[in-house]
Scaffold this active site. Structure first.
Site, mmCIF file in Angstrom:
data_model
loop_
_atom_site.group_PDB
_atom_site.id
_atom_site.type_symbol
_atom_site.label_atom_id
_atom_site.label_comp_id
_atom_site.label_asym_id
_atom_site.label_seq_id
_atom_site.Cartn_x
_atom_site.Cartn_y
_atom_site.Cartn_z
ATOM 1 C CE1 TYR A 1 0.743 2.330 -2.486
ATOM 2 C CE2 TYR A 1 -1.936 1.829 -2.942
ATOM 3 C CZ TYR A 1 -0.625 2.268 -2.361
ATOM 4 O OH TYR A 1 -1.004 3.006 -1.107
ATOM 5 C CB SER B 1 -3.560 0.504 0.548
ATOM 6 O OG SER B 1 -4.494 1.125 -0.473
#
Length: 254
Positions: free
Chosen positions: A149, A136
């Site tokens: 995350y 990501s």
């Protein structure tokens, strides 16, 4: 039908929805046999003689190993592993429990390790194998409330490089895709939950130099290339796919 992945056998975790579904559809269109590995069954319309479903809880190491063996037994080998499945929640360090942290790391970082470990003997046998991890842009920077995350995705990026270094001599490549904003059911729910969702959509578009948001198919297109022999000299790389978002410096709004 194109055939850049003809004769290739792939596992795609979380391949039944969102980004994973985009990758599954593109792999199948390019001639691969695909096993969707995830906890919940995908829609029946996704499945056929070339796309199968193997149930596995990716928080359970035994189920991960069994799933890989089931795919190899069904299709006769394994050439490509796509570690796509992941979770996300928004909690600051103050708000987060140890159990929250462990859950994020178990699904987003430990599962890719366990899948890679289980797949490695089979990838080694075939030669010209490819591992594609879905990281990501939040492995490079962070949105508010995403310490776990961001840490998990930064870990995926580091893991990608290390696997590439250790196993390149065995004919196994490992790369990662770092997507930005990709349209999905979940992202639509998120936008629609905002008080002024129309304004949020306009501002999201303005953040992207290409003038649109990403689609699962966009990620699928890059994953096809990274999984194919066309990218035979590419390994250990983190490919940012974000429509230019992380390259655009913010300016104050009037």
């Amino acid at each position: 039908m194109a055939d850049r992945l003809a004769g290739k056998i792939a596992i795609i975790t979380g391949g039944g929805r969102g980004i994973g579904a985009g990758i599954t559809q593109r792999f199948a269109a390019e001639g691969a046999k695909v096993a969707i590995v995830q906890r919940n069954a995908p829609t029946e319309t996704m499945l056929n003689e070339r796309v199968i479903y193997v149930k596995a809880d990716l928080a359970n190491s035994r189920e991960i190993g069994s799933a890989v063996e089931a795919v190899v037994e069904r299709f006769g080998g394994l050439d490509i592993l796509v570690n796509n499945a992941g979770i996300m929640f928004e909690k600051t360090v103050d708000e987060m429990t140890e159990a929250d942290w462990d859950q994020m790391m178990n699904i987003n970082l430990k599962a890719p390790f366990l899948l890679t470990k289980a797949a490695m003997p089979h990838l080694r046998k075939r030669g010209g194998a490819s591992i594609v991890n879905i990281g990501s842009i939040e492995g490079l920077a962070s949105n508010p409330g995403h310490p776990a995350y961001s840490a998990s995705k930064a870990g995926v990026h580091g893991f990608t490089a290390a696997v590439a270094v250790d196993h390149g001599h065995e004919g196994i490549r490992c790369n990662a895709i770092a997507p930005g904003w990709i349209n999905s059911d979940l992202s639509e729910v998120y936008i629609d939950s905002m008080v002024d969702s129309a304004r949020v959509r306009r501002e999201l578009l303005a953040m992207h130099p290409v003038g649109r948001l990403g689609e699962p198919r966009d990620v699928g297109n890059l994953a096809v290339w990274l999984a194919s022999d066309e990218s035979a000299f590419v390994t250990g790389q983190i490919s940012i796919m974000d429509g230019g978002r992380t390259k655009k410096l913010p300016l104050p709004t009037s």
